[in-house]
Design a protein around this motif. Sequence first.
Motif, short mmCIF file in Angstrom:
data_model
loop_
_atom_site.label_atom_id
_atom_site.label_comp_id
_atom_site.label_asym_id
_atom_site.label_seq_id
_atom_site.Cartn_x
_atom_site.Cartn_y
_atom_site.Cartn_z
N ALA A 64 13.37 -0.52 -16.60
CA ALA A 64 13.40 -1.32 -17.84
C ALA A 64 12.14 -2.17 -18.00
O ALA A 64 11.72 -2.46 -19.13
N GLY A 65 11.55 -2.62 -16.91
CA GLY A 65 10.36 -3.47 -16.99
C GLY A 65 9.53 -3.33 -15.73
O GLY A 65 9.57 -2.28 -15.08
N VAL A 66 8.77 -4.38 -15.40
CA VAL A 66 7.94 -4.35 -14.20
C VAL A 66 8.85 -4.15 -12.98
O VAL A 66 9.77 -4.93 -12.75
N GLU A 67 8.57 -3.09 -12.22
CA GLU A 67 9.50 -2.73 -11.15
C GLU A 67 8.82 -1.78 -10.16
O GLU A 67 7.99 -0.95 -10.55
N GLU A 74 0.82 -1.20 0.00
CA GLU A 74 0.00 0.00 0.00
C GLU A 74 0.86 1.26 0.00
O GLU A 74 1.85 1.35 0.72
N ARG A 75 0.49 2.21 -0.86
CA ARG A 75 1.18 3.49 -1.06
C ARG A 75 2.46 3.34 -1.88
O ARG A 75 3.19 4.32 -2.05
N SER A 76 2.74 2.13 -2.40
CA SER A 76 3.90 1.95 -3.26
C SER A 76 3.51 2.22 -4.72
O SER A 76 2.36 2.04 -5.11
N TYR A 77 4.51 2.63 -5.51
CA TYR A 77 4.30 2.90 -6.93
C TYR A 77 5.07 1.87 -7.76
O TYR A 77 6.19 1.50 -7.41
N PHE A 78 4.44 1.40 -8.84
CA PHE A 78 5.05 0.39 -9.69
C PHE A 78 4.98 0.81 -11.16
O PHE A 78 4.03 1.48 -11.59
N LYS A 79 5.98 0.38 -11.91
CA LYS A 79 5.85 0.37 -13.35
C LYS A 79 5.24 -0.98 -13.68
O LYS A 79 5.89 -2.02 -13.56
#
Length: 512
Positions: free
Chosen positions: A222-225, A37-42
Motif C-alpha cells: 500500500a505504501g513505503v514498505e 543490503e540486498r533488501s527490496y523496498f517499495k
Amino acid sequence: MKKFLINDSLWETRIAITRDGQLQNVYFDTHTTNRLERSYFKGLVTKILPGIQTAFVDIGQERSGFLHISEIDRELASSRMTTSYEEEEGEEFEEDEERSKPQVPRRDLDINKILKEGEFVLVEVSKEPIYEKGAKLSTCFTLPGRYLVLMPNIPRIGISKKIGSYEERTRLRELLKANLPEGMGAIIRTTAGAGSEREVLRDLKYLVNQWNEIQKRYQGAAGVEKVYEDIDLTLQIIRDNLDHDVEAILCDSKRSEGHILKFIKENAPEHSHKVQLYEGHPALFDKYDIEKQVEQALQSRVALKSGGSIIVETTEAMTVIDVNTSRYTGSGGSGMEETILKTNLEAADEIVRQLRLRNIGGLIVIDFIDMASNNNRQKLFRHLEKTLRERDKFQSVVLRVSEFGLVQMTRKRSGKTLIQQLTATCLCCGGMGFVKSVQSEAHSILRKVREELSAGKLSGNITVAVHEQIFGYLINTEYNAILSLEKEFRSKITLAIHDTTRLNVFTAKAAK
C-alpha cells in the motif's frame, strides 16, 4: 584449507572464516540488527536533484536512500545505458554480448524525465548507510543464488574468470542463453563450474520465482514498505563462500547446526558431511584464537612475521596504509634492496587479509617502503594484484607502484567496517585519537573561570570542581594563578575533585 566457525548465542551470531588457522573474515548478526543490503523496498521519491542526477527515495529508514542515474535500469529509463555490473561475491567476470539492441550513452539521460517526485518505485539497497549517508539504491536488480546471480532486468550474461576451462565457459553460456527468460540476464558464479546442468537450472528457476514474488509483493504494497529481504546472514555467508576448499563448518549450538544442515542439504548436499557440532571446552572462538585475532584487527598497528609492520588508518574519505621495516634490517649493504622487497611482499599479503578482515572499501593508498629497482616495483605490483585476485572476492582496481612507492587502489564497499561494527566514538577525544594535555586543559579552565568572574556570573566564595589530574596540576603548579584571581576579583576560590573521566569537564558555582 578453510573452516567456517559459527558461534550462536541468544543475543548474537558470529561467523568466522579461517584459512590455515588464520582469521580471514568475521561477521556479526545481532537480533537488533536491521540489515538493508540486498533488501527490496517499495520506495517513495521525495526529492530529485538534477544537478547531480540523483533522486532521494524514502524507504522507511532514518535517512532516505539515494538513487543515482547510473543505478537506474534501462527499462525504467526507457533507454539503454552502460552500467558496471558486479557479481554479488565480487569476482571478476567476463561479459557476453548484449542480448538486445545497442545502448544510448548515459550523458543523454535526464533523471527529471525518468522519475517524478511523489511516485513509488521498486528499489534494491546495494550498499548499507555509512556515516551520514543514507543507503545506496539501485533499480539494476540482482538476486544471488548458489550458482548464479540473476539480473531480472539486465539482459546480459557474465561468467566468473575463475572458471578456467573454455569448454566449460561455453557450455554454461549456452545453457543460460537457452533457458533465461526474455529480457533477463545472469552472472555465472565460480561454483557453477562444479554444478550439473540440472543443479544450475534448478537455481535459475528458484531465482526467477523469487523475482516474480517480489513483483507481486510490490504491486500489493500500500505504501513505503520492505517487500523482500535475503536469507539470514549466516546462510548468506555459507552460500557465497562454500566451495571445495572448505574443510569443515563447525557450529557450537544444535539450533545453528540444524538450521545450516537443512540449508546445505537443499542447496549443496555434497557438502553436508562438513557440518559438525562443536561441544566442550574451551569455547569455539577461544579454541581457534578468534577473539584475540578480532581484537588485533581493531588496532592500527599490525606486526609482520619478519619483524616489519603495517599501520592502518581509516578516515571517511580513504584508508591509508604505511609499511615499515621496524626491527627487520636484513644483512645490510647490497642485501638491503632484497630486504625491502621481502618486507613489501609480506606486507602485501597481510594488507589483503586486513582489507577483508576489517571490511575496508573505497579509496585506499598504500605507502610501501621505497625501492630503487623498477623491476622490484613491478614484482610488488604483480604480487599485490595476484593476491587480491586469488584471495579477495570483492572487486578491486590497483594502479602501478609510483616512484615514491605509493599504490593507489579502490575496493568495493559492502556494509560497515569492522571498527564501525564493534566500536563507538570515544567520549573523551571525540574520535580524534588524542586529547589535550593536562596543562592545556588546566589553562583553558582558568580562562573560563576568569571570564565568568569578569562578567559577574560568579562572585564571592566559589567552588571549582575539576578532574583529579587537573586538580593536582592547579594545586602544585598554578596555585599562584588561583591566588591572583582571588585578589583581582575579591573572591575566594575553593578547588574540588569532580567525579568525571574527562579532563575538560568542570563546574564552577558560588558556595552556599
